[in-house]
Design an enzyme around this catalytic site. Structure first.
Site, PDB file in Angstrom:
ATOM      1  N   ARG A  75       0.843  -1.189   0.000  1.00 27.96           N
ATOM      2  CA  ARG A  75       0.000   0.000   0.000  1.00 27.96           C
ATOM      3  C   ARG A  75       0.877   1.236   0.000  1.00 27.96           C
ATOM      4  O   ARG A  75       1.987   1.230   0.538  1.00 27.96           O
ATOM      5  CB  ARG A  75      -0.912   0.035   1.241  1.00 27.96           C
ATOM      6  CG  ARG A  75      -1.951  -1.054   1.306  1.00 27.96           C
ATOM      7  CD  ARG A  75      -2.766  -0.968   2.593  1.00 27.96           C
ATOM      8  NE  ARG A  75      -3.595   0.229   2.643  1.00 27.96           N
ATOM      9  CZ  ARG A  75      -4.446   0.490   3.645  1.00 27.96           C
ATOM     10  NH1 ARG A  75      -4.566  -0.357   4.661  1.00 27.96           N
ATOM     11  NH2 ARG A  75      -5.188   1.586   3.625  1.00 27.96           N
ATOM     12  N   GLU A 180      -0.705   2.359  14.069  1.00 23.84           N
ATOM     13  CA  GLU A 180       0.205   3.477  13.811  1.00 23.84           C
ATOM     14  C   GLU A 180      -0.421   4.841  14.097  1.00 23.84           C
ATOM     15  O   GLU A 180      -1.646   5.008  14.072  1.00 23.84           O
ATOM     16  CB  GLU A 180       0.667   3.450  12.345  1.00 23.84           C
ATOM     17  CG  GLU A 180       1.433   2.190  11.977  1.00 23.84           C
ATOM     18  CD  GLU A 180       2.008   2.248  10.578  1.00 23.84           C
ATOM     19  OE1 GLU A 180       2.662   3.263  10.246  1.00 23.84           O
ATOM     20  OE2 GLU A 180       1.809   1.284   9.810  1.00 23.84           O
TER      21      GLU A 180
END
Length: 327
Positions: A75, A180
Site C-alpha cells: 500500500r 500506527e
C-alpha cells in the site's frame, strides 16, 4: 482534525493505570509515549536534519532502508506521512532488530537493522497536532482502517495494541500491535522528542561519536535502560567494552539460540597505528564469567579508536580513553 487535550489526557491516564496493574507493569510507560525506530545511520541523518520525514518526502535521507520489499509495496497510503507506533517491540521491529546471519533475515539481508535506535516521542504533543491520522494495524496491511477523530481513535483495540505474551491463536493481536500514528511530514524533533534509547552504553557511545560536534546537544537525551523495554535483544550486540593496560575487555549480548558468531575488533592509537587486530569467525559469546572476554595486548595510557564488527556489520565505533588510574 486533532484530538482534544482532555481526551488524550484521559486515554493516557486510563491505559497507564490499566497497564501498570497488569502482568507486565513496565507497559504503564507506553501510553504517554510514541515510538519510531531507525537503523543507526538513518538515526544520525534524522538528528542532523532535525525532523522525522515521510518515505516520499524528497528531503528525507534514507541511508539504510530496512523495509521488506514485498511488504512496503502493498500500500502507498502511509508513504506521505511520518510513521510512529503506540508501542515498542512491534512485529515489524521483531523482524529487523539486531545483527543477524543471512538465514535470520526473513525479508532479505538488507531488511534488518544491526544497530537499532529508538526515538521516544511525547504522545500528547503528537496526538493533539492538526492533521494526524491513526490506524488500527500496520498500514501495509490491506485490512488496516484509518481515521482522524476521537470517535475513530476510540475504536482502536488498545488492549491488543499494548498486549504482551502469548496470543492463544488470536492473530488479530499481532496485527493490532502495529497500529500506527501518522502525523504530517516533516515532524520537527524539537517539538515532540522526549528521548533516544539504545540497547547498551557502547551503542549509545557509537551514536554520539558519529554525531561529532553535535553530540553535546543530544547526550542528555540518550538513554540506556530497560525501564520501557523497547528492544527485543534477541541477537548479538556489544553490551560493554573498555580498555586496560592488558588489552581490550568486552562483553557481547548472546544470540537467543547461543550460536557462535563472527567478530572482529581493531584498536588504533592516535597515530592511526593498529594496536589490536583480533578476528574470530566462530566466536562464543557466553562463558563461565558471564561472557566477559579479554583480548590481551599491552596498551599505554592514551586515547584509542576502537571498532567492532559482528557478522561483518559495524557494531561499535568510538574513542576510549585509557587513563593512568587504570594501572
Amino acid at each position: 482534525m486533532a484530538l482534544g487535550e482532555a481526551f488524550v489526557d484521559r486515554h493516557i491516564a486510563e491505559w497507564g493505570d490499566r497497564l501498570g496493574s497488569g502482568v507486565y507493569p513496565y507497559r504503564r510507560h507506553w501510553p504517554s509515549r510514541l515510538f519510531h525506530h531507525a537503523p543507526l545511520e538513518t538515526a544520525l541523518a534524522i538528528i542532523n536534519d532535525g525532523h522525522l520525514r515521510a518515505r516520499s518526502d524528497p528531503q528525507r535521507q534514507q541511508l539504510q532502508d530496512v523495509a521488506a520489499g514485498g511488504v512496503i509495496d502493498n500500500r502507498q497510503e502511509a508513504h506521505g506521512r511520518v510513521r510512529l507506533y503506540f508501542r515498542p517491540r512491534t512485529p515489524t521491529q521483531f523482524h529487523i532488530e539486531g545483527i543477524r546471519k543471512a538465514a535470520d533475515c526473513l525479508y532479505g539481508a538488507n531488511a534488518h537493522a544491526p544497530v537499532l535506535v529508538m526515538f521516544v516521542l511525547d504522545a500528547k504533543r503528537v496526538l493533539t497536532k492538526q492533521d494526524v491520522l491513526f490506524s488500527d494495524q500496520n498500514m501495509q496491511s490491506l485490512n488496516a482502517k484509518t481515521g482522524n477523530d476521537e470517535k475513530f481513535f476510540g475504536t482502536i483495540p488498545f488492549a491488543s495494541v499494548f498486549h504482551e505474551g502469548g496470543i492463544a491463536g488470536d492473530h488479530s493481536i499481532i496485527a493490532s500491535r502495529c497500529a500506527e500514528v501518522l502525523p504530517a511530514s516533516p515532524l520537527p524533533l524539537a517539538e515532540v522528542l522526549s528521548s533516544i534509547w539504545f540497547r547498551s552504553e557502547p551503542e549509545r557511545d557509537s551514536f554520539l561519536y558519529k554525531l561529532g560536534a553535535a553530540a553535546a546537544q543530544w547526550q542528555s537525551r540518550c538513554s540506556v535502560s530497560d525501564e520501557l523495554k523497547v528492544f527485543d535483544k534477541r541477537f548479538p550486540f556489544v553490551a560493554d567494552i573498555g580498555l586496560s593496560t592488558e588489552g581490550v575487555r568486552f562483553r557481547l549480548n548472546h544470540r537467543y539460540d547461543i550460536q557462535n558468531i563472527s567478530i572482529a575488533i581493531q584498536v588504533y592509537n592516535k597515530q592511526n597505528q593498529i594496536c589490536i587486530n583480533f578476528r574470530n569467525e566462530n566466536f562464543t559469546t557466553y562463558n563461565k564469567v558471564q561472557g566477559r572476554w579479554l583480548i590481551k595486548s599491552t596498551l599505554q595510557p592514551d586515547n584509542y579508536l576502537v571498532k567492532v564488527q559482528i557478522e561483518n556489520h559495524q557494531a561499535y565505533e568510538s574513542v576510549i580513553r585509557l587513563s593512568d588510574s587504570l594501572f
